[in-house]
Design a protein around this motif. Structure first.
Motif, PDB file in Angstrom:
ATOM      1  N   VAL A  62       0.858  -1.182   0.000  1.00 14.31           N
ATOM      2  CA  VAL A  62       0.000   0.000   0.000  1.00 14.31           C
ATOM      3  C   VAL A  62       0.896   1.234   0.000  1.00 14.31           C
ATOM      4  O   VAL A  62       2.090   1.153   0.278  1.00 14.31           O
ATOM      5  CB  VAL A  62      -0.945   0.037   1.233  1.00 14.31           C
ATOM      6  CG1 VAL A  62      -1.888  -1.139   1.230  1.00 14.31           C
ATOM      7  CG2 VAL A  62      -0.172   0.108   2.525  1.00 14.31           C
ATOM      8  N   LEU A  63       0.318   2.364  -0.323  1.00 13.73           N
ATOM      9  CA  LEU A  63       1.069   3.619  -0.275  1.00 13.73           C
ATOM     10  C   LEU A  63       1.102   4.125   1.161  1.00 13.73           C
ATOM     11  O   LEU A  63       0.091   4.094   1.861  1.00 13.73           O
ATOM     12  CB  LEU A  63       0.424   4.664  -1.173  1.00 13.73           C
ATOM     13  CG  LEU A  63       0.423   4.347  -2.666  1.00 13.73           C
ATOM     14  CD1 LEU A  63      -0.442   5.355  -3.414  1.00 13.73           C
ATOM     15  CD2 LEU A  63       1.840   4.372  -3.195  1.00 13.73           C
ATOM     16  N   VAL A  64       2.266   4.577   1.587  1.00 16.54           N
ATOM     17  CA  VAL A  64       2.446   5.148   2.922  1.00 16.54           C
ATOM     18  C   VAL A  64       3.161   6.471   2.748  1.00 16.54           C
ATOM     19  O   VAL A  64       4.149   6.565   2.018  1.00 16.54           O
ATOM     20  CB  VAL A  64       3.283   4.226   3.831  1.00 16.54           C
ATOM     21  CG1 VAL A  64       3.454   4.843   5.215  1.00 16.54           C
ATOM     22  CG2 VAL A  64       2.662   2.848   3.942  1.00 16.54           C
ATOM     23  N   LYS A 102      -7.073   1.705   1.436  1.00 21.61           N
ATOM     24  CA  LYS A 102      -6.034   0.947   2.150  1.00 21.61           C
ATOM     25  C   LYS A 102      -4.740   1.731   2.350  1.00 21.61           C
ATOM     26  O   LYS A 102      -3.872   1.307   3.107  1.00 21.61           O
ATOM     27  CB  LYS A 102      -5.742  -0.358   1.398  1.00 21.61           C
ATOM     28  CG  LYS A 102      -6.916  -1.319   1.425  1.00 21.61           C
ATOM     29  CD  LYS A 102      -6.588  -2.594   0.693  1.00 21.61           C
ATOM     30  CE  LYS A 102      -7.789  -3.519   0.705  1.00 21.61           C
ATOM     31  NZ  LYS A 102      -7.542  -4.743  -0.065  1.00 21.61           N
ATOM     32  N   ASN A 103      -4.595   2.864   1.674  1.00 26.41           N
ATOM     33  CA  ASN A 103      -3.400   3.688   1.841  1.00 26.41           C
ATOM     34  C   ASN A 103      -3.240   4.118   3.285  1.00 26.41           C
ATOM     35  O   ASN A 103      -4.200   4.189   4.043  1.00 26.41           O
ATOM     36  CB  ASN A 103      -3.479   4.946   0.971  1.00 26.41           C
ATOM     37  CG  ASN A 103      -3.381   4.639  -0.495  1.00 26.41           C
ATOM     38  OD1 ASN A 103      -2.817   3.633  -0.903  1.00 26.41           O
ATOM     39  ND2 ASN A 103      -3.948   5.506  -1.309  1.00 26.41           N
ATOM     40  N   LYS A 104      -2.012   4.459   3.658  1.00 27.51           N
ATOM     41  CA  LYS A 104      -1.697   4.932   5.013  1.00 27.51           C
ATOM     42  C   LYS A 104      -0.986   6.282   4.900  1.00 27.51           C
ATOM     43  O   LYS A 104       0.235   6.355   4.892  1.00 27.51           O
ATOM     44  CB  LYS A 104      -0.792   3.938   5.741  1.00 27.51           C
ATOM     45  CG  LYS A 104      -1.340   2.542   5.848  1.00 27.51           C
ATOM     46  CD  LYS A 104      -2.240   2.438   7.029  1.00 27.51           C
ATOM     47  CE  LYS A 104      -2.640   0.983   7.180  1.00 27.51           C
ATOM     48  NZ  LYS A 104      -3.668   0.776   8.128  1.00 27.51           N
ATOM     49  N   PHE A 105      -1.763   7.340   4.769  1.00 25.63           N
ATOM     50  CA  PHE A 105      -1.200   8.681   4.699  1.00 25.63           C
ATOM     51  C   PHE A 105      -1.474   9.419   5.997  1.00 25.63           C
ATOM     52  O   PHE A 105      -2.527   9.234   6.622  1.00 25.63           O
ATOM     53  CB  PHE A 105      -1.774   9.460   3.515  1.00 25.63           C
ATOM     54  CG  PHE A 105      -1.158   9.062   2.206  1.00 25.63           C
ATOM     55  CD1 PHE A 105       0.041   9.624   1.794  1.00 25.63           C
ATOM     56  CD2 PHE A 105      -1.770   8.125   1.396  1.00 25.63           C
ATOM     57  CE1 PHE A 105       0.618   9.255   0.582  1.00 25.63           C
ATOM     58  CE2 PHE A 105      -1.204   7.755   0.180  1.00 25.63           C
ATOM     59  CZ  PHE A 105      -0.005   8.317  -0.218  1.00 25.63           C
ATOM     60  N   PHE A 106      -0.514  10.257   6.387  1.00 30.06           N
ATOM     61  CA  PHE A 106      -0.599  10.991   7.642  1.00 30.06           C
ATOM     62  C   PHE A 106      -0.330  12.471   7.414  1.00 30.06           C
ATOM     63  O   PHE A 106       0.522  12.831   6.597  1.00 30.06           O
ATOM     64  CB  PHE A 106       0.436  10.453   8.642  1.00 30.06           C
ATOM     65  CG  PHE A 106       0.214   9.012   8.996  1.00 30.06           C
ATOM     66  CD1 PHE A 106      -0.514   8.663  10.114  1.00 30.06           C
ATOM     67  CD2 PHE A 106       0.730   7.998   8.196  1.00 30.06           C
ATOM     68  CE1 PHE A 106      -0.728   7.330  10.440  1.00 30.06           C
ATOM     69  CE2 PHE A 106       0.525   6.664   8.516  1.00 30.06           C
ATOM     70  CZ  PHE A 106      -0.211   6.332   9.636  1.00 30.06           C
TER      71      PHE A 106
END
Length: 147
Positions: A62-64, A102-106
């Motif tokens: 996934v993209l983080v 589903k990406n995990k961006f902050f």
């Protein structure tokens, strides 16, 4: 024609503390695993119509990614930065055929002090943004753990 007037610049609280915490708790821990302190533009992502600086970004199933934002900036600057972040996440997901959910961006930021300010209204609004999670700079290691 105009009298010489002494201009007093109000010192804007540019939180170097945020930058320091992000470097220490995130960047130093992941710099060998993902891209850090990277400028994304149309050369890297063909249909990206703006340049965007990211603290880190990577792909491992996934993209983080993470972006630190200083909420002492003006509302217009914050609007632009956060809107571009949302657009970037969507474009990357489409280009790389990744499920946007589903990406995990902050988004790494400190809560504004003035509860009546337009910046605080924006802060309050983005807390439920489904594209990224808002975290305090002290929590930057959460991004490193996801990576």
């Amino acid at each position: 024609m105009i009298d010489k007037v002494e201009i007093k610049h109000s010192p804007k609280k540019k939180s170097t503390n945020i930058r320091k915490l992000v470097e220490e708790k995130l960047i130093n821990r992941v710099k060998d695993k993902v891209h850090t302190n990277i400028k994304l533009d149309h050369n890297l992502i063909p249909n990206l119509f703006f340049s965007y600086d990211m603290d880190c970004i990577g792909k491992n199933g996934v993209l983080v990614g993470a972006k630190s934002v200083d909420f002492t900036s003006t509302k217009n600057t914050l609007d632009n930065t956060i809107s571009h972040y949302s657009n970037l996440i969507a474009l990357l997901s489409i280009n790389l055929n990744k499920d946007i959910v589903k990406n995990k961006f902050f988004l790494i930021a400190e809560e504004p002090n003035n509860l009546e300010s337009p910046e605080y209204v924006l802060w309050d609004t983005i807390q439920t943004n489904p594209l990224f999670k808002v975290i305090h700079p002290e929590q930057s290691e959460l991004v490193a753990e996801n990576i």
